[in-house]
Design an enzyme around this catalytic site. Structure first.
Site, short mmCIF file in Angstrom:
data_model
loop_
_atom_site.label_atom_id
_atom_site.label_comp_id
_atom_site.label_asym_id
_atom_site.label_seq_id
_atom_site.Cartn_x
_atom_site.Cartn_y
_atom_site.Cartn_z
N PRO A 9 54.05 0.03 -74.89
CG PRO A 9 52.24 -1.41 -74.82
CD PRO A 9 52.61 0.01 -75.12
CG ASN A 10 56.03 -5.30 -74.12
OD1 ASN A 10 56.40 -5.62 -72.98
ND2 ASN A 10 54.81 -5.51 -74.55
NE ARG A 17 58.59 -6.68 -78.00
CZ ARG A 17 57.59 -5.93 -78.44
NH1 ARG A 17 57.77 -4.64 -78.66
NH2 ARG A 17 56.41 -6.46 -78.64
CE1 TYR A 22 58.43 -5.32 -83.03
CE2 TYR A 22 58.93 -7.12 -81.52
CZ TYR A 22 58.01 -6.37 -82.23
OH TYR A 22 56.67 -6.69 -82.17
CG ASN A 70 55.87 1.57 -82.11
OD1 ASN A 70 54.81 0.94 -81.98
ND2 ASN A 70 57.00 0.98 -82.49
CB ALA A 73 50.27 -4.74 -77.89
CG ASP A 83 37.97 7.85 -78.10
OD1 ASP A 83 37.73 7.71 -79.32
OD2 ASP A 83 37.25 7.35 -77.21
CD GLU A 94 49.22 3.13 -86.81
OE1 GLU A 94 48.23 3.76 -87.20
OE2 GLU A 94 49.26 1.88 -86.74
CG HIS A 96 53.42 -0.23 -86.34
ND1 HIS A 96 53.11 -0.43 -85.02
CD2 HIS A 96 52.34 0.36 -86.91
CE1 HIS A 96 51.88 0.02 -84.80
NE2 HIS A 96 51.40 0.51 -85.93
CB ILE A 97 59.99 -1.63 -85.31
CG1 ILE A 97 60.21 -0.44 -84.37
CG2 ILE A 97 61.32 -2.30 -85.69
CD1 ILE A 97 60.53 -0.85 -82.94
CB SER A 98 57.50 -5.57 -87.27
OG SER A 98 56.29 -5.30 -86.56
NE ARG A 103 55.08 -9.24 -86.13
CZ ARG A 103 55.35 -8.73 -84.92
NH1 ARG A 103 55.57 -7.43 -84.78
NH2 ARG A 103 55.42 -9.52 -83.87
#
Ligand code: DQA
Length: 141
Positions: A9-10, A17, A22, A70, A73, A83, A94, A96-98, A103
């Site tokens: 999402p997003n 954004r 990001y 990614n 949230a 699962d 996995e 993540h950009i940040s 954070r």
């Protein structure tokens, strides 16, 4: 080598954004670069069940070599995605950009980390390249 990149999402808003977190680069630019490394398929959804369905669809298909995810949230909330990752056969990295560990506390916990092959976080959109390379070189070694 064929890798599926999944964005949650997003992440369709990359480039627009919260650029202070990001960055300004779009996912299209990032994908262009990733496609110089190997064959890349891309899927983005703002819906948890669609991500689960996508993991089921591709996760047993050995014409793919791995999945870069990614989950946005949903990383911090989704037992359903965790699962699904545990259920499938392909390795999932996995991303993540940040740097989620630097954070808010709620972003420190990942429900999907224990079932992923590894994690790349904090390198901007370069995190995707590092994850793709981890799958490419992991396959070779
Ligand atoms: C993110 C980090 C998540 O905490 C956040 O909800 C996102 C993006 C990242 O790439 O840094 O949507 O996954």
């Amino acid at each position: 080598m064929k890798i599926l990149v999944i964005n949650g999402p997003n992440l369709n808003l990359l480039g627009r954004r919260q650029p202070e977190i990001y960055g300004m680069e779009t996912m299209d630019r990032c994908l262009e670069h990733l496609r110089t490394l190997c064959e890349i398929e891309y899927f983005q959804s703002n819906h948890e069940g669609d991500i689960v369905d996508c993991l089921h669809r591709v996760g047993f298909d050995h014409s793919y070599d791995g999945i870069v995810l990614n989950a946005g949230a949903y990383t911090h909330t989704s037992l359903a995605i965790a699962d699904a990752i545990a259920a499938i056969e392909l390795p999932v990295v996995e991303v993540h950009i940040s740097n989620v560990s630097a954070r808010e506390e709620i972003r420190h916990r990942s429900l999907i980390a224990p079932v992923c092959r590894g994690i790349v976080a904090g390198f901007g959109l370069d995190s995707y390249r590092l994850a793709v390379e981890a799958l490419i070189y992991g396959k070779r070694s």
